[in-house]
Design a protein around this motif. Structure first.
Motif, PDB file in Angstrom:
ATOM      1  N   ASN A  44       0.817  -1.220   0.000  1.00  0.00           N
ATOM      2  CA  ASN A  44       0.000   0.000   0.000  1.00  0.00           C
ATOM      3  C   ASN A  44       0.843   1.259   0.000  1.00  0.00           C
ATOM      4  OD1 ASN A  44      -2.958  -0.345   0.084  1.00  0.00           O
ATOM      5  ND2 ASN A  44      -2.485  -1.728   1.792  1.00  0.00           N
ATOM      6  N   GLN A  45       0.370   2.256  -0.749  1.00  0.00           N
ATOM      7  CA  GLN A  45       0.959   3.602  -0.724  1.00  0.00           C
ATOM      8  C   GLN A  45      -0.196   4.570  -0.512  1.00  0.00           C
ATOM      9  OE1 GLN A  45       3.606   4.551  -3.985  1.00  0.00           O
ATOM     10  NE2 GLN A  45       3.095   6.714  -3.859  1.00  0.00           N
ATOM     11  N   GLU A  47      -1.621   8.313   0.218  1.00  0.00           N
ATOM     12  CA  GLU A  47      -1.258   9.721   0.063  1.00  0.00           C
ATOM     13  C   GLU A  47      -2.424  10.596   0.502  1.00  0.00           C
ATOM     14  OE1 GLU A  47       0.358  10.666  -3.708  1.00  0.00           O
ATOM     15  OE2 GLU A  47       1.759   8.966  -3.724  1.00  0.00           O
ATOM     16  N   ILE A 102      -2.154   2.560  -4.802  1.00  0.00           N
ATOM     17  CA  ILE A 102      -2.115   3.932  -4.295  1.00  0.00           C
ATOM     18  C   ILE A 102      -3.517   4.374  -3.882  1.00  0.00           C
ATOM     19  CG2 ILE A 102      -1.529   6.314  -4.832  1.00  0.00           C
ATOM     20  CD1 ILE A 102       0.525   5.317  -6.772  1.00  0.00           C
TER      21      ILE A 102
END
Length: 504
Positions: A44-45, A47, A102
């Protein structure tokens, strides 16, 4: 759900979020998602983005790295006006089917909402993207970001070299045709060398097994008919261009007599992105149902373990309830069946059928009613179905009654609408079939295929629209799309309609 709480220091206490708190919450969620539910996710990223960045992502079909086009700016202006005047809210998150996965979370979210959103997107949607067969078959999660960057740079370079108007003309035409720029059916895998040898042996066996009488019959009684001989050039042409072809953009990219290489590359970019998004159109109910079930299970587990406060739990449940609300048909907010509501209810129902099946459940779902491993049953459904087949297989009579579903038939020969299916054994099956059909894109999108184009003759591009249930194309839209087709083909384009019944 009646939760039994354990005494434990909560992960956070208050509405303000920090990156440290989000990391703690992410770790707690991950422990439940992977260790308890058995999910399998991409890295997982996560933002954090502003409302303006969320609006920007909205306008670009949820892909922040999208190339530039005037239509995206138009959507941005519309959505921003609606948002600023309070007539439209924004999503709490956007998630991209990519590896790493993302997730974009809104900075205005409270810590409770950030926790809910991470469970929903970073683990629910993430698992679905990685494991559903449609996404595995048609999308490249590892390469999508590089491809988006390439597409953005390539189109910007074309604008500099050939001019903004020339590029927009191609993009306008390609966007008008992008619904006809996807492959809808998976191709069979190429045969292995062993299979090729086996097929050759079968052919040789058939030929050697023909008697003199067979050969005489074939040559004199009709296998090689006069009509087939006369149509040999037509057949050869169709075979050479792989006709009929459902992917109109692909055909134009490969065979247009007038497009230059850079214009063909733009068509390829548009159809590749249309193909990337196509599985999402086929799995709206399942994808949102999976993510909603996952976040609901996780927030209840967090509450049971004492890791979130009662205030945070109530805030999450409030948002969850809004998401899965299904307005009644006479409610001003009604706009059809809410995919979150139907998907979540079906996931919950599958768990109920596994844990506490009724006699009716055992009769309708003998394969998994009473199965002690409901997690495995759900993971199998998430991996191997799309909306249409999922509803056809898993919608239970219990849920049909709960949602008050019935079939309303609009027959042009009758003066009034007719309630044709109700809650009885035959009715349940028919209602399930009718509802599943509403999610089958084969019935929702027009079936238009390229059927002929004589490049050595008049070069007319011939398309055929297979008409289902007597529903023809809107004439105004049809004329506009044909204008774009002529622009990309460079010669005459004709579109014929062929009637067929829904049973065909």
């Amino acid at each position: 759900m009646q939760a039994v709480r354990k005494a434990r220091k909560p992960l956070f206490d208050g509405p303000e979020w920090t990156f440290e708190l989000m990391e703690k919450a992410r770790d707690a969620i991950e422990k439940i998602a992977l260790g308890d539910l058995g999910l399998d996710v991409y890295p997982n990223q996560i933002e954090i983005i502003s409302a303006e960045q969320m609006l920007d992502a909205y306008s670009c079909v949820g892909l922040p790295l999208m190339y530039q086009h005037w239509s995206f700016g138009k959507h941005f202006a519309r959505d921003e006006t609606l948002y600023r005047t309070g007539r439209q809210g924004l999503a709490y998150e956007i998630v991209i089917n990519s590896n790493p996965c993302i997730s974009y979370n809104m900075e205005e979210n409270t810590m409770a909402m950030q926790t809910l959103v991470m469970a929903h997107a970073a683990f629910g949607h993430n698992h679905f993207f990685k494991n559903n067969y449609l996404f595995q078959q048609w999308t490249d999660a590892s390469g999508i970001h590089d491809y988006l960057a390439f597409a953005k740079n390539y189109i910007a370079a074309c604008e500099e070299r050939y001019g903004l108007s020339a590029v927009e003309e191609v993009l306008d035409a390609a966007h008008a045709l992008q619904s006809q720029g996807v492959f809808r059916y998976g191709r069979p895998p190429k045969p292995t060398n062993e299979e090729l040898v086996a097929m050759q042996k079968v052919r040789e066996g058939y030929e050697s097994g023909q008697s003199v009488l067979d050969i005489w019959t074939d040559s004199t009684m009709g296998r090689d008919t006069l009509e087939e001989v006369e149509d040999a050039s037509f057949s050869a042409r169709r075979k050479l261009m792989n006709l009929p072809q459902e992917n109109v953009l692909y055909f134009l990219e490969k065979h247009s007599p007038v497009l230059e290489a850079w214009q063909c590359e733009i068509l390829r970019i548009v159809r590749m992105l249309a193909q990337y998004l196509y599985p999402q159109k086929q799995t709206k109910v399942m994808n949102e149902g999976c993510a909603t079930f996952v976040h609901y299970y996780i927030i209840n587990k967090l509450y049971e373990q004492g890791q979130i406060t009662e205030g945070a739990y109530m805030e999450m449940l409030h948002s969850h309830t809004n998401v899965v609300m299904q307005p009644e048909y006479d409610d001003p907010r009604y706009s059809g069946i809410n995919p979150y509501a139907l998907g979540f209810a079906m996931m919950q129902d599958i768990r109920r059928i596994c844990e506490d099946p009724t006699e009716e459940d055992r009769e309708w779902f003998p394969d998994f009613a009473g199965d002690p491993d409901w997690r495995k049953v759900l993971r199998d459904a998430w991996a191997n179905y799309r909306d249409e087949s999922f509803i056809q297989q898993f919608l239970s009579p219990h849920l049909i009654r709960k949602f008050k579903l019935f079939t309303l038939t609009n027959d042009a020969d009758l003066p009034n609408l007719v309630v044709s299916q109700i809650h009885n054994r035959a009715g349940y099956k028919a209602i399930r079939r009718d509802l599943a059909k509403q999610y089958d894109l084969a019935y929702l999108e027009p079936d238009i295929q390229v059927t002929d184009a004589d490049l050595r003759g008049d070069r007319e591009l011939k398309l055929t629209h297979t008409v289902r249930d007597g529903i023809h194309l809107d004439e105004e839209d049809q004329d506009e799309v044909l204008k774009h087709l002529r622009r990309l083909w460079g010669y005459d384009v004709s579109l014929d309609a062929v009637e067929t019944s829904s049973e065909n």
